[in-house]
Design an enzyme around this catalytic site. Structure first.
Site, PDB file in Angstrom:
ATOM      1  N   GLU A  95       0.799  -1.233   0.000  1.00 26.45           N
ATOM      2  CA  GLU A  95       0.000   0.000   0.000  1.00 26.45           C
ATOM      3  C   GLU A  95       0.830   1.282   0.000  1.00 26.45           C
ATOM      4  OE1 GLU A  95      -2.581  -0.367   3.377  1.00 26.45           O
ATOM      5  OE2 GLU A  95      -3.778  -1.966   2.472  1.00 26.45           O
ATOM      6  N   GLU A 128      -5.717  -8.413   0.426  1.00 27.06           N
ATOM      7  CA  GLU A 128      -6.363  -8.180   1.717  1.00 27.06           C
ATOM      8  C   GLU A 128      -7.848  -7.955   1.505  1.00 27.06           C
ATOM      9  OE1 GLU A 128      -4.718  -5.112   4.144  1.00 27.06           O
ATOM     10  OE2 GLU A 128      -2.623  -5.689   3.740  1.00 27.06           O
TER      11      GLU A 128
END
Length: 347
Positions: free
Chosen positions: A173, A271
């Site tokens: 991320e 995720e």
């Protein structure tokens, strides 16, 4: 443009979050009686290193890998920090635990995606991104980018030939707030991927985060695998919604997009969770949300639930959700049973 044909069935996986990169909300007991809010701060307290080492020994054990294998999980996404294989003060190396997990995973038929979750200088503003100062993202500095590349190459040297290695994820991320930062990250991704590919067997994937911008990154990462993180509990729109129907509609829209992205390159959902915003969340609603999401991974090669376990029960705790029957279709032979049920309805 090259077309990629995704697998018809997504391989189920879980994240081993909160183990080798601490997150206080997942394991609050490790931080009790300290003022530390993250691993960087905890490492500098009088008892911090001992706490961290005790946690590493206790949180994930061989019984956990046995349980995951019996539950039908095939893949483990392991968040690691830039201190993974050598000390980076104040952080302490986690190499003994990584070595152990790789060998244990092999024994139990599991594969591992090593995810660089915390980078030098911090690649995002989260408390788990490699710096105790969550207000400054300094990964983009040249020295930090170069250091990150070298760390990834060291990881490839150490584990590239291990039979249990499924892939290496370059960064988790990363924050790209401007077009220049995005271009900078893209160029770094290209160069680092080329260097890594020279060290890794063809079977080992190189995984690239979509930076929460999948429409831009899809089709721009070559033969690498794109990692999308799917959550519906953080944005302002998600939190303002007052009905589960909103989330079901959003999920359907995202599913169509994922199908399109998966044609451009290999795709994973690195995720996801059943968690919903507080005003909607309930056991029944989150169960329904979980079942709806389980239909999406047919467009991707694999999915990884966040996370395997936390100290508290609930939607962030795969093991707790599994015990409630939320993941019955991941159980061994579940796909064969489901196919038999479908055939019986046709007779």
């Amino acid at each position: 443009m090259r077309k990629y044909k995704p697998n018809s069935f997504a391989t189920p996986g879980v994240n081993l979050g909160g183990w080798l990169v601490l997150e206080k909300w997942m394991t609050p007991s490790v931080f009790t009686e300290t003022d530390a809010t993250n691993e960087y701060e905890l490492s500098q307290t009088e008892t911090g290193i001992k706490r961290i080492q005790r946690h590493r020994q206790a949180f994930i054990q061989e019984d956990d890998t046995k349980w995951l294998s019996r539950a039908g999980v095939k893949l483990l996404r392991l968040p690691i920090g830039y201190w993974a294989i050598e000390d980076q003060p104040p952080y302490v190396s986690a190499k003994p635990q990584i070595d152990w997990l790789m060998d244990t995973a092999e024994r139990h038929g599991l594969k591992v995606l090593l995810d660089l979750h915390a980078a030098p200088g911090a690649q995002n503003a989260s408390d788990h991104s490699g710096s105790g100062n969550t207000n400054k993202v300094q990964w983009h500095k040249r020295a930090n980018r170069q250091k990150t590349t070298q760390i990834l190459l060291n990881i490839a040297d150490e584990y590239g030939d291990h039979p249990a290695l499924w892939g290496i994820e370059l960064l988790n991320e990363p924050l790209v707030a401007t077009w220049y930062r995005r271009w900078q990250l893209w160029r770094w991704t290209q160069k680092t991927s080329q260097k890594l590919r020279g060290k890794l067997p063809p079977r080992v994937r190189i995984v690239v985060s979509d930076c929460y911008q999948p429409a831009w990154w899809s089709g721009r990462i070559g033969n690498n695998t794109l990692d999308i993180h799917h959550y519906q509990c953080f944005s302002d729109k998600d939190n303002q919604a007052t009905a589960l129907a909103y989330h079901q509609k959003l999920l359907a829209q995202q599913s169509n997009k994922y199908r399109d992205y998966s044609r451009q390159q290999p795709l994973i959902i690195g995720e996801w969770s059943a968690a919903l915003p507080p005003r909607i969340a309930s056991s029944n609603a989150e169960f329904a949300h979980c079942q709806s999401q389980l239909a999406i991974p047919s467009n991707v090669d694999a999915w990884f639930y966040w996370s395997y376990k936390t100290e508290n029960p609930g939607a962030w705790n795969f093991r707790d959700c599994y015990s409630k029957g939320w993941f019955n279709d991941t159980r061994p032979h579940a796909a064969d049973q489901l196919n038999r049920q479908k055939r019986s309805r046709l007779i």
